[in-house]
Design a protein around this motif. Structure first.
Motif, PDB file in Angstrom:
ATOM      1  N   UNK A  48       0.805  -1.179   0.002  1.00 27.21           N
ATOM      2  CA  UNK A  48      -0.127   0.096  -0.029  1.00 27.21           C
ATOM      3  C   UNK A  48       0.902   1.317  -0.044  1.00 27.21           C
ATOM      4  N   UNK A  49       2.188   1.221  -0.070  1.00 27.41           N
ATOM      5  CA  UNK A  49       2.652   2.284  -0.378  1.00 27.41           C
ATOM      6  C   UNK A  49       3.150   2.858  -1.684  1.00 27.41           C
ATOM      7  N   UNK A  50       3.395   4.032  -1.718  1.00 26.52           N
ATOM      8  CA  UNK A  50       3.454   4.545  -3.301  1.00 26.52           C
ATOM      9  C   UNK A  50       2.991   6.126  -3.140  1.00 26.52           C
ATOM     10  N   UNK A  51       3.461   6.877  -4.173  1.00 21.25           N
ATOM     11  CA  UNK A  51       2.964   8.187  -4.150  1.00 21.25           C
ATOM     12  C   UNK A  51       3.252   8.815  -5.513  1.00 21.25           C
ATOM     13  N   UNK A  52       2.325   9.197  -6.243  1.00 16.67           N
ATOM     14  CA  UNK A  52       2.448   9.715  -7.492  1.00 16.67           C
ATOM     15  C   UNK A  52       1.766  11.164  -7.684  1.00 16.67           C
ATOM     16  N   UNK A  53       1.996  11.876  -6.627  1.00 14.47           N
ATOM     17  CA  UNK A  53       1.234  13.230  -6.518  1.00 14.47           C
ATOM     18  C   UNK A  53       1.942  14.296  -7.240  1.00 14.47           C
ATOM     19  N   UNK A  54       3.329  14.261  -7.236  1.00 13.16           N
ATOM     20  CA  UNK A  54       4.102  15.318  -8.032  1.00 13.16           C
ATOM     21  C   UNK A  54       4.678  14.375  -9.319  1.00 13.16           C
ATOM     22  N   UNK A  55       4.297  13.332  -9.713  1.00 12.34           N
ATOM     23  CA  UNK A  55       4.929  12.747 -10.994  1.00 12.34           C
ATOM     24  C   UNK A  55       4.261  13.030 -12.263  1.00 12.34           C
ATOM     25  N   UNK A  56       5.022  12.708 -13.442  1.00 12.13           N
ATOM     26  CA  UNK A  56       4.400  12.999 -14.590  1.00 12.13           C
ATOM     27  C   UNK A  56       5.044  12.022 -15.411  1.00 12.13           C
ATOM     28  N   UNK A  57       4.754  12.224 -16.609  1.00 14.03           N
ATOM     29  CA  UNK A  57       5.286  10.970 -17.576  1.00 14.03           C
ATOM     30  C   UNK A  57       5.523  11.718 -18.874  1.00 14.03           C
ATOM     31  N   UNK A  58       6.721  11.216 -19.593  1.00  9.86           N
ATOM     32  CA  UNK A  58       7.327  11.918 -20.645  1.00  9.86           C
ATOM     33  C   UNK A  58       7.616  10.578 -21.666  1.00  9.86           C
ATOM     34  N   UNK A  59       7.785  11.086 -22.776  1.00  2.00           N
ATOM     35  CA  UNK A  59       7.921  10.470 -24.286  1.00  2.00           C
ATOM     36  C   UNK A  59       9.498  10.543 -24.568  1.00  2.00           C
ATOM     37  N   UNK A  60      10.064   9.495 -24.449  1.00  3.14           N
ATOM     38  CA  UNK A  60      11.494   9.649 -25.030  1.00  3.14           C
ATOM     39  C   UNK A  60      11.752   8.609 -26.180  1.00  3.14           C
ATOM     40  N   UNK A  61      11.826   8.913 -27.462  1.00  3.47           N
ATOM     41  CA  UNK A  61      12.085   8.284 -28.473  1.00  3.47           C
ATOM     42  C   UNK A  61      10.706   7.396 -28.619  1.00  3.47           C
ATOM     43  N   UNK A  62      10.942   5.916 -28.612  1.00  7.20           N
ATOM     44  CA  UNK A  62       9.736   4.948 -28.488  1.00  7.20           C
ATOM     45  C   UNK A  62       9.221   4.324 -27.273  1.00  7.20           C
ATOM     46  N   UNK A  63       9.596   5.111 -26.232  1.00 16.30           N
ATOM     47  CA  UNK A  63       9.360   4.585 -24.789  1.00 16.30           C
ATOM     48  C   UNK A  63       8.544   5.882 -24.060  1.00 16.30           C
ATOM     49  N   UNK A  64       8.016   5.473 -22.908  1.00 16.86           N
ATOM     50  CA  UNK A  64       7.356   6.333 -22.235  1.00 16.86           C
ATOM     51  C   UNK A  64       7.758   6.037 -20.585  1.00 16.86           C
ATOM     52  N   UNK A  65       8.185   6.910 -19.989  1.00 18.19           N
ATOM     53  CA  UNK A  65       8.815   6.979 -18.808  1.00 18.19           C
ATOM     54  C   UNK A  65       7.796   7.748 -17.529  1.00 18.19           C
TER      55      UNK A  65
END
Length: 160
Positions: A48-65
Motif C-alpha cells: 500500500x505504499x507509493x505516491x504519484x502526487x508530483x509525478x508526470x510521464x514523458x515520451x523519450x523516443x519510442x518509450x514512455x517513462x
C-alpha cells in the motif's frame, strides 16, 4: 480486427491516487499502461505504499517513462533494494505512444498519472491521462460550481 477496450479498467486494489490531477487539468484521454518494476517495488506497492502526487510521464523516443514517482524502499529488502524515485518504463502499444507523442508535441498537452492499481490478474497498472492545464479562473469556476451543488443539496435536504 482489434478487440474493443472496456470503458473502465478492471481495478482490484488501488495503491496510489493523484486526486489533484482532476482539479489541476482538463482530462482529455485516459490510457492503461503496465509498469516495468523490480521485485522489491512490487512488494512495496502490495503493502500500500507509493505516491504519484508530483509525478508526470514523458515520451523519450519510442518509450514512455514515469518520472518523479515515489515508491519507498521495501522494509524487508536487502542491499538489492530499489531506488525510490527512479524513472520507470511504462508498457504501452506503439500506436498509443505515437498518439501521446503527437499530443504532447503539437497540442502542448501533459501526461499525468491518475492512479496506480493492481488488476484482477495481480499486475501493477497505471492509469495515465492526456491532459491540458487549467488556468486560475477555470479552477475558481470549478470551486464555485462545487460549492453551489453542495448548497443545493443542503437546501433540498432542509425542505424535502
Amino acid at each position: 480486427m482489434a478487440r474493443p477496450r472496456p470503458a473502465t479498467f478492471d481495478k482490484k486494489k488501488i495503491v496510489a491516487e493523484n486526486r489533484r490531477a482532476k482539479f489541476e487539468y482538463f482530462i482529455e484521454d485516459v490510457f492503461e499502461a503496465g509498469i516495468a518494476l523490480q521485485g522489491t517495488e512490487v512488494k512495496a506497492l502490495r503493502g500500500g505504499e507509493g505516491n504519484i502526487a508530483e509525478s508526470y510521464a514523458e515520451v523519450k523516443g519510442k518509450h514512455v517513462f514515469l518520472v518523479n514517482s515515489n515508491i519507498p524502499e521495501y522494509s524487508h529488502g536487502n542491499r538489492e533494494n530499489h531506488e525510490p524515485r527512479r524513472p520507470r518504463k511504462l508498457l504501452l502499444h506503439e500506436r498509443e505512444i505515437a498518439k501521446m507523442h503527437g499530443a504532447v508535441e503539437r497540442k502542448g498537452m501533459t501526461l499525468v498519472p491518475l492512479m496506480i492499481y493492481f488488476n484482477s490478474q495481480g499486475r501493477a497498472k497505471i492509469e495515465l491521462a492526456l491532459a491540458k492545464g487549467k488556468k486560475t479562473h477555470d479552477k475558481r469556476e470549478v470551486i464555485k460550481d462545487r460549492d453551489w451543488k453542495r448548497d443545493q443539496q443542503r437546501i433540498m435536504k432542509a425542505h424535502g
